[in-house]
Scaffold this active site. Structure first.
Site, short mmCIF file in Angstrom:
data_model
loop_
_atom_site.label_atom_id
_atom_site.label_comp_id
_atom_site.label_asym_id
_atom_site.label_seq_id
_atom_site.Cartn_x
_atom_site.Cartn_y
_atom_site.Cartn_z
N CYS A 183 -3.10 8.21 3.90
CA CYS A 183 -2.99 7.77 2.51
C CYS A 183 -4.33 7.83 1.82
CB CYS A 183 -2.39 6.38 2.43
SG CYS A 183 -3.20 5.16 3.47
N GLU A 214 0.87 -1.17 0.00
CA GLU A 214 0.00 0.00 0.00
C GLU A 214 0.90 1.22 0.00
OE1 GLU A 214 -2.77 2.79 2.60
OE2 GLU A 214 -2.86 0.68 3.21
#
Length: 463
Positions: free
Chosen positions: A265, A231
């Site tokens: 994020c 990720e």
């Protein structure tokens, strides 16, 4: 030179904690112990694994008061919000534990007379988790608890900035009675982490961090044919349709843009607003942004703490300056936030208009409390702009029309489509991304598939 890791606190620039990095010998012993412990753990019934993991969740929550203060000192999250991450940690862990029995159950194809056929979910072995500092408990738990529930051993390398989080994981799992060696928090540097990946003694690497870091991990893992979960961030967009609830959309998108000082994020970094709502949206967004209280994260009144480093804040300042030089207009006056000191980690939130996709501000992940807002004429333009990105983690659509949200969502290149919410993870849904956001998935039943391997049994019992 002393081989130590230091947490330089964003609160005041002091050294909050210092630890020795693990020695080569201790890393080797940890790898050996993990492999040995996993051979026994894989045979432990899932219900027994669940009992231990649930005790670990309770043990972590029992440390909440200390953890909240530690988070403020380590990465700048205001103490008024620290307990929220622990609640999220517990919710994700418990949901993943609860679904393990069904997620790990054998897959049974249609029966054939005279045969027994099934696919078993086998643990991979040793999972190496490399966790970031921005949501240090939430990001780590995504892999740690499901990996253990799937029958794996886990080695955790937490970010240096939040190294105390790794220690808390070790405390909680030890207090829960997890078998010795099955989980090990390791404080290692980048070269040591690379050596672990190359060691041939780990079987999966889950990394959350930068695109550059993810590429390095993927290259190292490829040498060993290891599985990877990556990720790597995002540039998450929001589209506010003309039929959206304006006040609701503004309130949620302000929070989605600036919570955790924008260091998320899946935080909102760019917003596209239907032309009929644009002016009202911007005015309300600007007004609500001024409601933030920038200051020490140790103060209960603070709603916006410092960024993790002064250099991170300076990067965002430079992004805004560059955008202004290219014609953007910054709406927020930093002087109205007394704690905003140029060169420090304390940075006022910023809203930019008159922006376009020629600007880095609208294309590159800035990971800070700044957002650009553009007007769009229709859904097609909004979709084109949302897809005009190297990232694809989440995208949110603000509308009163469910079918419209689904139709637009089908066209967006992203891992998660939200309608009338943002900046959220649902443990029942796969957390994944496309393009430079990464590869693989955590959470949900699909997350378990990435922490196990299929093993097929084809047994003829009638000859």
């Amino acid at each position: 030179m002393s081989h130590t890791a230091k947490i330089v606190s964003p609160v005041d620039g002091s050294v909050y904690a210092e630890r020795e990095y693990a020695s080569t010998a201790s890393v080797a012993l940890a790898l050996q112990a993990a492999r040995q412990a996993q051979q026994l753990w894989r045979s432990v019934p899932i219900a027994e694994r669940a009992a231990v993991c649930l005790k670990a969740v309770d043990a972590m929550l029992a440390m909440q008061d200390d953890i909240v203060t530690e988070l403020a000192w380590q990465m700048g999250r205001p103490v008024r919000y620290g307990a929220g991450e622990l609640r999220g940690f517990a919710d994700r862990a418990r949901q993943m534990i609860a679904m393990a029995e069904s997620a790990l159950a054998p897959v049974l194809p249609d029966p054939i007379d005279g045969f027994r056929r099934y696919i078993r979910r086998e643990p991979l072995g040793v999972v190496f988790v490399i966790a970031p500092w921005n949501y240090p408990y939430l990001t780590a738990v995504n892999a740690v608890i499901p990996a253990l529930m799937a029958g794996n051993a886990v080695l955790l390398k937490h970010a240096t900035q939040t190294l105390l989080v790794g220690e808390r994981f070790q405390m909680a799992l030890d207090r829960a009675g997890l078998p010795a060696g099955l989980f090990r928090n390791l404080l290692v540097d980048h070269d040591q982490a690379a050596a672990i990946v190359r060691s041939g003694q780990v079987h999966q690497v889950n990394f959350t961090g930068s695109v550059a870091g993810g590429r390095t991990i993927a290259q190292l893992a490829a040498e060993q044919f290891l599985g990877v979960g990556l990720e790597l961030g995002g540039k998450d967009p929001a589209y506010v349709c003309a039929d959206a609830d304006l006040e609701y959309a503004v309130a949620n998108l302000v929070d989605g843009s600036f919570f955790n000082s924008g260091q998320s994020c899946c935080g909102i970094e760019r917003i596209y607003v239907a032309a009929p709502l644009y002016q009202q949206f911007v005015e309300r967004f600007e007004a609500m942004t001024y409601d933030y209280v920038l200051g020490s994260p140790l103060d209960q009144a603070t709603t916006l703490g410092p960024m993790v480093h002064a250099r991170a804040a300076n990067f965002v300042r430079d992004e805004v300056k560059q955008a202004i030089a290219q014609g953007a207009r910054a709406l927020i006056d930093p002087k109205r936030f007394a704690a905003d000191v140029v060169g420090s980690a304390y940075l006022a939130p910023q809203v930019c208009i008159a922006v376009n996709h020629e600007m880095s501000l609208m294309r590159e992940e800035n990971f800070g409390p700044v957002v650009g807002i553009m007007s769009v004429t229709d859904d097609d333009e909004a979709v084109r702009l949302m897809n005009d990105s190297d990232y694809g983690l989440t995208a949110s659509i603000w509308t009163s029309d469910l079918e419209r949200a689904e139709r637009i969502g089908d066209l967006i290149e992203t891992g998660t489509v939200f309608m009338n919410r943002c900046d959220y993870l649902d443990p029942a849904l796969a957390w994944t991304g496309v393009k430079d956001t990464g590869h693989g998935a955590t959470l949900s039943r699909i997350g378990y598939e990435h922490l196990t391997r299929p093993k097929s049994f084809h047994l003829r019992h009638r000859v």
